[in-house]
Design an enzyme around this catalytic site. Structure first.
Site, PDB file in Angstrom:
ATOM      1  CG  ASP A   1      -7.102  -2.215  -2.760  1.00  0.00           C
ATOM      2  OD1 ASP A   1      -7.393  -1.076  -2.344  1.00  0.00           O
ATOM      3  OD2 ASP A   1      -5.947  -2.661  -2.755  1.00  0.00           O
TER       4      ASP A   1
ATOM      5  CG  HIS B   1      -5.935  -2.151   0.956  1.00  0.00           C
ATOM      6  ND1 HIS B   1      -5.218  -1.789  -0.164  1.00  0.00           N
ATOM      7  CD2 HIS B   1      -5.278  -1.612   2.009  1.00  0.00           C
ATOM      8  CE1 HIS B   1      -4.174  -1.057   0.190  1.00  0.00           C
ATOM      9  NE2 HIS B   1      -4.184  -0.939   1.510  1.00  0.00           N
TER      10      HIS B   1
ATOM     11  CB  SER C   1      -0.958  -0.043   1.195  1.00  0.00           C
ATOM     12  OG  SER C   1      -1.956   0.930   1.098  1.00  0.00           O
TER      13      SER C   1
END
Length: 369
Positions: free
Chosen positions: A310, A340, A215
């Site tokens: 996500d 995610h 991320s």
């Protein structure tokens, strides 16, 4: 920011892969206009159909809610840092189902301090069994440059060390709102330089370096690769990018499709931006808007992992396409029915095991060359 049409990604996947953002080229202008209109209408319809999480993924989300976690965008940064994490939910699911810790739990660890540009950087070194010297992976955790730390992402670093048979240096970094962009990026680069220069003390091999992140941490990893290339220092042999933040457009298909997703939705990403940057215009910086860069040539091969549920899926894929367009080798895999944060959930989510195996196999292959 508008995502530019780019070549299709090279796929290496046995799971369904969400369509890329590239539009279909037409030689006839009128036909192209009709096709574009049809595609826009189709995307608008599909964008509102968020996928259903797999049962194992849903069990983690349910447990996270049961533990009292609230949407990030409803909290202050301090409240968000103190609340239960997806990792806590995984641990609770394991306890409920009597699942014991796997072999990664036996990986040796020690906490260290890395000198940074504005003070000490906390880090943790993971060392696999064996004599070494081992390859070295510098890993950056997620958390939107606002929340989380090396403890939160311990499972990912452990599994990477075990699977890649490498020393993993999991590095923290300064976070907003106390330290806004580009503080985290400066710390990430400092940690990489330190790992290269001190690899021998870690029983590591500076000739076999890689970078990895999830991320916001994957954005840091991508930038470290660019910065190392530009500075002409030791280059990482590989970059592992797990659903990276790679753009500043919150109107992409995956943002629309997963606006209400947990544990990360559109409002949560807006919350991260509010606290991680001094002003919104800073998100146009090329260190954030990776998909629009035109200087990606000469970067190391990349493994790119994305999740269907996500908001970051579209921009992550677009960055992979941009790398390919620049001549960089990219192998990507999208995993359906997971959200995610799934990557480090191998103890309870089967797709996470597949993703970790894919990642570590590519790292080992890079180290063996």
């Amino acid at each position: 920011m508008k995502t530019k049409p780019l070549p299709s990604l090279v796929l290496a996947s046995t799971v369904a892969f969400a369509p890329p953002l590239a539009a279909v080229a037409q030689t006839d202008a009128a036909a192209g206009a009709v096709a574009a209109t049809t595609e826009t209408e189709t995307n608008a319809e599909n964008a509102r159909k968020m996928a259903t999480p797999a049962p194992e993924m849903q069990a983690v989300l349910d447990k996270l809610a049961e533990l009292g976690a609230k949407p990030l965008h409803t909290l202050t940064p301090d409240e968000a840092r103190a609340q239960p994490t997806p990792g806590d939910a995984v641990a609770a699911v394991m306890a409920d189902k009597g699942i014991e810790a796997g072999p990664a739990a036996a990986i040796s660890t020690r906490d260290i301090v890395i000198p940074g540009p504005a003070g000490d950087i906390m880090a943790r070194v993971y060392t696999p069994a064996g004599d070494g010297p081992f390859p070295v992976v510098v890993y950056y955790h997620g958390g939107g440059w606002v929340i989380a730390d090396i403890d939160t992402y311990d499972a990912s670093a452990r599994a990477l060390s075990l699977g890649a048979e490498a020393v993993v240096v999991s590095s923290h970094y300064r976070q907003g709102p106390e330290n806004v962009f580009p503080a985290a990026h400066d710390d990430a680069y400092a940690a990489y330089i330190w790992a290269v220069e001190n690899s021998g003390k870690l029983n590591g091999d500076a000739a076999r370096m890689a970078i990895a992140g999830e991320s916001a941490g994957a954005n840091l990893a991508a930038n470290v690769a660019i910065m190392a290339r530009d500075a002409k220092i030791t280059q990482p042999l590989h970059q592992l990018l797990v659903y990276p933040v790679a753009g500043n457009d919150m109107t992409t298909p995956s943002y629309l499709e997963n606006a209400e997703a947990a544990p990360l939705g559109k409002a949560d990403m807006a919350w991260f931006v509010e606290h991680a940057f001094a002003k919104m215009d800073d998100t146009a910086d090329p260190r954030i808007d990776l998909v629009d860069r035109d200087d990606l040539q000469g970067l190391p091969p990349a493994t790119l992992i994305t999740a269907q549920i996500d908001p970051l899926r579209s921009e992550s894929m677009a960055y992979g396409e941009a790398l390919i367009a620049a001549g960089v080798t990219v192998e990507t895999r999208n995993f359906d029915a997971v959200t995610h944060e799934f990557f480090g959930m191998g103890a309870v989510v089967p797709q996470a095991v597949e993703a970790m195996d894919f990642a570590t196999a590519n790292l080992k292959a890079a180290f063996a060359k």
